[in-house]
Enzyme design. Structure first.
Site, PDB file in Angstrom:
ATOM      1  N   ASN A  12       0.875  -1.179   0.000  1.00 52.81           N
ATOM      2  CA  ASN A  12       0.000   0.000   0.000  1.00 52.81           C
ATOM      3  C   ASN A  12       0.905   1.218   0.000  1.00 52.81           C
ATOM      4  OD1 ASN A  12      -1.764   2.065   0.501  1.00 52.81           O
ATOM      5  ND2 ASN A  12      -2.445   1.319   2.512  1.00 52.81           N
ATOM      6  N   TRP A  13       1.007   1.830  -1.165  1.00 54.53           N
ATOM      7  CA  TRP A  13       1.948   2.950  -1.302  1.00 54.53           C
ATOM      8  C   TRP A  13       1.385   4.247  -0.713  1.00 54.53           C
ATOM      9  CZ3 TRP A  13       3.776   1.902  -7.093  1.00 54.53           C
ATOM     10  CH2 TRP A  13       4.515   0.705  -7.101  1.00 54.53           C
ATOM     11  N   LYS A  14       0.125   4.223  -0.326  1.00 52.48           N
ATOM     12  CA  LYS A  14      -0.519   5.399   0.282  1.00 52.48           C
ATOM     13  C   LYS A  14      -0.314   6.634  -0.601  1.00 52.48           C
ATOM     14  CE  LYS A  14      -0.193   3.107   4.735  1.00 52.48           C
ATOM     15  NZ  LYS A  14      -0.082   3.204   6.188  1.00 52.48           N
ATOM     16  N   HIS A 100      -9.432   0.958   5.126  1.00 52.36           N
ATOM     17  CA  HIS A 100      -8.157   1.174   5.815  1.00 52.36           C
ATOM     18  C   HIS A 100      -8.389   2.112   7.000  1.00 52.36           C
ATOM     19  CE1 HIS A 100      -4.057   2.381   6.651  1.00 52.36           C
ATOM     20  NE2 HIS A 100      -3.678   1.325   5.969  1.00 52.36           N
ATOM     21  N   GLU A 102      -6.789   4.513   8.051  1.00 50.64           N
ATOM     22  CA  GLU A 102      -6.573   5.930   7.740  1.00 50.64           C
ATOM     23  C   GLU A 102      -7.819   6.530   7.093  1.00 50.64           C
ATOM     24  OE1 GLU A 102      -2.877   5.325   5.671  1.00 50.64           O
ATOM     25  OE2 GLU A 102      -1.939   4.786   7.582  1.00 50.64           O
ATOM     26  N   GLU A 170      -5.001  -5.027  10.606  1.00 49.04           N
ATOM     27  CA  GLU A 170      -4.005  -3.977  10.809  1.00 49.04           C
ATOM     28  C   GLU A 170      -4.305  -3.251  12.116  1.00 49.04           C
ATOM     29  OE1 GLU A 170      -2.127  -2.773   6.769  1.00 49.04           O
ATOM     30  OE2 GLU A 170      -3.809  -1.462   7.159  1.00 49.04           O
ATOM     31  N   GLY A 176       2.881   2.213  10.905  1.00 53.19           N
ATOM     32  CA  GLY A 176       3.867   3.286  10.808  1.00 53.19           C
ATOM     33  C   GLY A 176       4.590   3.599  12.098  1.00 53.19           C
ATOM     34  N   SER A 213       3.700  -2.172  10.305  1.00 54.97           N
ATOM     35  CA  SER A 213       5.139  -2.256  10.565  1.00 54.97           C
ATOM     36  C   SER A 213       5.758  -3.592  10.166  1.00 54.97           C
ATOM     37  CB  SER A 213       5.436  -1.932  12.032  1.00 54.97           C
ATOM     38  OG  SER A 213       5.072  -0.587  12.320  1.00 54.97           O
ATOM     39  N   GLY A 234       3.042  -1.098   4.249  1.00 57.06           N
ATOM     40  CA  GLY A 234       3.051   0.316   3.930  1.00 57.06           C
ATOM     41  C   GLY A 234       4.465   0.787   3.610  1.00 57.06           C
ATOM     42  N   GLY A 235       5.115   1.398   4.583  1.00 56.87           N
ATOM     43  CA  GLY A 235       6.417   2.029   4.366  1.00 56.87           C
ATOM     44  C   GLY A 235       7.436   1.149   3.657  1.00 56.87           C
TER      45      GLY A 235
HETATM   46  P1  13P Z   1       3.260   0.387   7.652  1.00 61.28           P
HETATM   47  O1  13P Z   1       3.773  -0.893   7.021  1.00 61.28           O
HETATM   48  O2  13P Z   1       3.967   1.596   7.163  1.00 61.28           O
HETATM   49  O3  13P Z   1       3.159   0.262   9.124  1.00 61.28           O
HETATM   50  O4  13P Z   1       1.746   0.567   7.111  1.00 61.28           O
HETATM   51  C1  13P Z   1       0.877  -0.486   7.203  1.00 61.28           C
HETATM   52  C2  13P Z   1      -0.350  -0.153   6.459  1.00 61.28           C
HETATM   53  O5  13P Z   1      -1.107   0.715   6.857  1.00 61.28           O
HETATM   54  C3  13P Z   1      -0.617  -0.891   5.217  1.00 61.28           C
HETATM   55  O6  13P Z   1      -1.907  -0.666   4.755  1.00 61.28           O
END
Ligand code: 13P
Length: 251
Positions: A12-14, A100, A102, A170, A176, A213, A234-235
């Site tokens: 997920n590149w957000k 998600h 977020e 999640e 993050g 994470s 994510g990251g």
């Molecule tokens: P991180 O891997 O950056 O913690 O993000 C997880 C995430 O929200 C994937 O959708």
């Protein structure tokens, strides 16, 4: 990991990077999957919407799927700024993330809204990745399993199957932050989720991803858990070496 369910490693590149960055990342990942001896997992990347077309082109012919990060529940209409699930399909996506945390936090999306989005995804022929997860306060209060059961009951639409739905667990507090639940807590939650999905889903065939994470250093420990069927990253998915290393942990 139970190899009857092929692991899915999803990035997920957000809201990161411009089209050129996304294209380069897609090209790099596609090249690695074509180079032979790729790990035994499915690959998915979810770029920012504006970069979907260049990423679809960059991974064409490689075993890398592309997904959206959200969709609207309606098929079309007066919804300025939104994207319909069938527009994602039209752009070459096979998946879409819905619910998600977020989006739940930033846009006030509740379980019913997320179920409607997942239903729209299904109607458009997309696999919906339905995200669930508790906050830190909910975990500290001993309510994590109850919260997630409520999210599962409310966010998965009628007619969902193991073929058109993936669940991503999640924990909000792990996204993050560099913190993760213990492997025992992750396994317990994934088994709990498998036990409470609606009967239209063949629970034994459902892929349940862990997200929050995930890094090269912890991926193997998470991915070897019997009810963890992949990762939503994510990251670390923004760095192809790291994302690839997470996929390698499925061996
Ligand atoms: P991180 O891997 O950056 O913690 O993000 C997880 C995430 O929200 C994937 O959708």
């Amino acid at each position: 990991m139970d190899h009857a369910r092929r692991p899915l490693i999803a990035g997920n590149w957000k809201m990161n990077g411009l089209a050129a960055d996304a294209e380069a990342r897609g090209r790099d990942l596609a090249g690695r999957t074509r180079a032979g001896d790729a790990p035994p997992c499915d690959w998915l990347v979810c770029p920012p919407a504006t970069a979907i077309p260049v990423v679809v082109a960059a991974v064409a012919g490689a075993p890398v799927a592309v997904g959206g990060q959200d969709c609207h529940a309606a098929a079309s209409g007066a919804h300025t700024g939104d994207i319909a699930a069938r527009m994602l399909a039209d752009a070459g996506c096979g998946y879409v993330i819905v619910g998600h945390s977020e989006r739940r936090a930033d846009h006030g999306e509740d379980d019913a809204a997320i179920a409607a989005k997942a239903a729209a995804a299904h109607a458009a022929g997309l696999v919906a990745i339905v995200c669930v997860g508790e906050t830190e306060a909910e975990r500290d209060a001993g309510r994590a399993h109850a919260v997630v059961a409520r999210q599962i009951a409310g966010s998965i639409p009628a007619g969902a199957t193991a073929a058109n739905t993936v669940v991503a667990y999640e924990p909000v507090w792990a996204i993050g932050t560099g913190r993760t639940p213990t492997v025992d807590d992750v396994q317990a939650m994934h088994a709990h989720i498998r036990g409470c999905v609606p009967p239209s889903i063949d629970a034994a065939a459902l892929r349940i991803l862990y997200g929050g994470s995930v890094k090269p250093g912890n991926a193997a420990a998470l991915l070897r858990l019997p009810d963890v069927d992949g990762a939503l990253v994510g990251g670390a998915s923004l760095v192809v070496d790291d994302f690839w290393a997470i996929g390698e942990a499925t061996r």
